[in-house]
Design a protein around this motif. Structure first.
Motif, PDB file in Angstrom:
ATOM      1  N   LEU A   7       0.587  -1.382  -0.090  1.00 28.39           N
ATOM      2  CA  LEU A   7       0.096  -0.326   0.095  1.00 28.39           C
ATOM      3  C   LEU A   7       0.668   1.137  -0.267  1.00 28.39           C
ATOM      4  O   LEU A   7       0.554   2.522  -0.315  1.00 28.39           O
ATOM      5  N   LEU A   9       3.803   3.393  -1.512  1.00 29.40           N
ATOM      6  CA  LEU A   9       4.158   4.054  -2.594  1.00 29.40           C
ATOM      7  C   LEU A   9       5.248   4.356  -2.231  1.00 29.40           C
ATOM      8  O   LEU A   9       4.544   5.681  -2.308  1.00 29.40           O
ATOM      9  N   SER A  22       8.551   7.008   1.003  1.00 26.77           N
ATOM     10  CA  SER A  22       6.853   6.047   0.860  1.00 26.77           C
ATOM     11  C   SER A  22       5.642   7.249   1.256  1.00 26.77           C
ATOM     12  O   SER A  22       5.608   7.633   2.040  1.00 26.77           O
ATOM     13  N   GLU A  24       1.636   6.418   0.876  1.00 24.92           N
ATOM     14  CA  GLU A  24       0.067   6.159   0.662  1.00 24.92           C
ATOM     15  C   GLU A  24      -0.353   7.165  -0.180  1.00 24.92           C
ATOM     16  O   GLU A  24      -0.819   8.220   0.461  1.00 24.92           O
ATOM     17  N   ARG A  25      -1.209   6.860  -1.254  1.00 23.01           N
ATOM     18  CA  ARG A  25      -2.509   7.922  -1.429  1.00 23.01           C
ATOM     19  C   ARG A  25      -4.360   7.688  -1.319  1.00 23.01           C
ATOM     20  O   ARG A  25      -4.489   6.531  -2.902  1.00 23.01           O
ATOM     21  N   SER A  47      -3.632   4.533  -4.581  1.00 22.12           N
ATOM     22  CA  SER A  47      -3.495   2.858  -3.489  1.00 22.12           C
ATOM     23  C   SER A  47      -3.859   2.478  -2.135  1.00 22.12           C
ATOM     24  O   SER A  47      -4.426   1.701  -2.334  1.00 22.12           O
ATOM     25  N   VAL A  79      -6.233  -2.586  -6.299  1.00 22.98           N
ATOM     26  CA  VAL A  79      -6.239  -1.320  -5.128  1.00 22.98           C
ATOM     27  C   VAL A  79      -7.032  -1.030  -3.692  1.00 22.98           C
ATOM     28  O   VAL A  79      -8.161  -1.714  -4.426  1.00 22.98           O
ATOM     29  N   VAL A 348       1.900   4.176 -10.125  1.00 26.45           N
ATOM     30  CA  VAL A 348       2.825   3.132  -9.629  1.00 26.45           C
ATOM     31  C   VAL A 348       2.195   1.621 -10.082  1.00 26.45           C
ATOM     32  O   VAL A 348       2.745   0.869  -9.825  1.00 26.45           O
ATOM     33  N   ARG A 349       1.160   1.855 -11.224  1.00 27.04           N
ATOM     34  CA  ARG A 349       1.304   0.482 -11.825  1.00 27.04           C
ATOM     35  C   ARG A 349       0.427   0.220 -12.927  1.00 27.04           C
ATOM     36  O   ARG A 349       0.713   1.203 -13.413  1.00 27.04           O
TER      37      ARG A 349
END
Length: 349
Positions: A7, A9, A22, A24-25, A47, A79, A348-349
């Motif tokens: 989670l 990112l 890092s 987290e969004r 995320s 997600v 991120v993916r």
């Protein structure tokens, strides 16, 4: 159910060569087609999806739903989906009754676990607001009971908490009212320990109840962060970032206050705010101090004001996340944003 992983990112390494931070969004989602269009377009930059989904009453009866399209998209793209549960209308009296009834609390908690199992949610975020100061301990107990049950079943739990920059209420009767009904009902230290993280609602600095001003001026946001970090570590704190703008105007409507004109405001999207400024020939200005854009214009001899949130103000708040090494951020709300914010969030993916 398998727990979602990855989670947090990574963002780019800082210019000084320090280890990458890092972030987290989390993006809040409300049920409208602008939100759906933006989510589909930008899912690979997010995320956690936090949809408005569930409500509860004084008897602990939980109802509501999350758009199945959102659930499917989250599963397809990996997600996590963490829906909100609220006291509808932020009804303080109803919430007090729920908190004082152990059977009702247990009924609500059991429903939350079942909803997560049935729909594959990652967990639940509590978004109870307008909590009486005198219900603070009862609210903490409810959260603890929910956390024990959700964690025991393999799910996460988090909480959205109203902003607060100081231990004291503040200088005016408005600040006293805000303190007693919206701020003092949260035991920040205990809540930070119990749940997985806290999303601090660092927006609504100014509202329809106040004079015109920013949704979230950077100096004020920084004060709120500093206060919250007295009670929890940075890895437990997610910074609330608004995407909507505010438009202040003079209103005379019986639904607000019969026979009286008063200053009022409405929430508007970034696109609507730009349209209002263009319609009235207003020039957008930038506040170096507050790190937000704004505009004002005359209409019938009185000024109307717009305070916006755009890509530049979004980046200024991301700088605060990095400065304080926070867990990440929680955006209210997808669909209302300046599309330029996505340039600050690589895929991120």
């Amino acid at each position: 159910m398998a727990r979602a992983t990855g989670l947090l990112l990574a963002l780019a390494v800082t210019a000084g060569g320090a280890a990458a931070q890092s972030m987290e969004r989390l993006f809040y989602y409300t049920d409208n087609e602008n939100a759906w269009a933006s989510l589909r377009a930008n899912i690979d930059r997010i995320s956690v999806i936090a949809p408005a989904g569930y409500s509860v009453d004084e008897d602990g009866v939980v109802w509501g739903e999350v758009d199945p399209r959102v659930v499917r998209l989250g599963k397809e793209r990996g997600v996590p989906v963490m829906p909100l549960i609220v006291n509808p209308g932020f009804d303080q009296g109803m919430l007090s009754k729920l908190l004082s009834d152990a059977s009702a609390r247990a009924r609500a908690v059991a429903s939350l676990v079942e909803l997560c199992r049935r729909h594959g949610h990652d967990g639940i975020q509590f978004d109870f607001e307008n909590i009486a100061m005198t219900d603070r301990d009862a609210y903490t107990q409810f959260y603890r009971e929910a956390a024990d049950a959700l964690h025991g079943a393999g799910f996460r739990i988090s909480m959205a908490v109203v902003h607060r920059p100081d231990v004291l209420p503040g200088p005016t009767r408005y600040h006293k009212w805000l303190f007693k009904n919206w701020r003092a009902g949260y035991d920040l230290e205990a809540l930070g320990q119990i749940g997985d993280f806290i999303s601090v609602m660092t927006y609504s600095q100014h509202t329809r109840r106040t004079p015109p001003g920013p949704q979230a001026g950077v100096p004020w946001v920084d004060e709120v962060i500093a206060y919250f970090l007295e009670f929890m570590p940075p890895e437990k704190l997610s910074l609330g970032i608004p995407t909507g703008s505010q438009h202040w105007y003079t209103s005379q409507e019986d639904r607000i206050q019969p026979e009286m004109a008063l200053s009022y405001s409405e929430n508007v999207s970034w696109a609507r705010a730009l349209a209002l400024a263009e319609r009235h020939g207003a020039t957008l200005q930038w506040s170096d101090e507050q790190q937000v854009p704004y505009a004002f214009y005359a209409r019938g001899g009185t000024f109307e004001w717009i305070f916006l949130e755009d890509a530049r103000s979004f980046r200024a708040k991301l700088d605060l996340v990095r400065k304080h090494r926070l867990r990440g951020f929680s955006v209210w709300v997808i669909g209302a944003e300046d599309p330029g914010i996505w340039e600050a969030l690589p895929k991120v993916r």
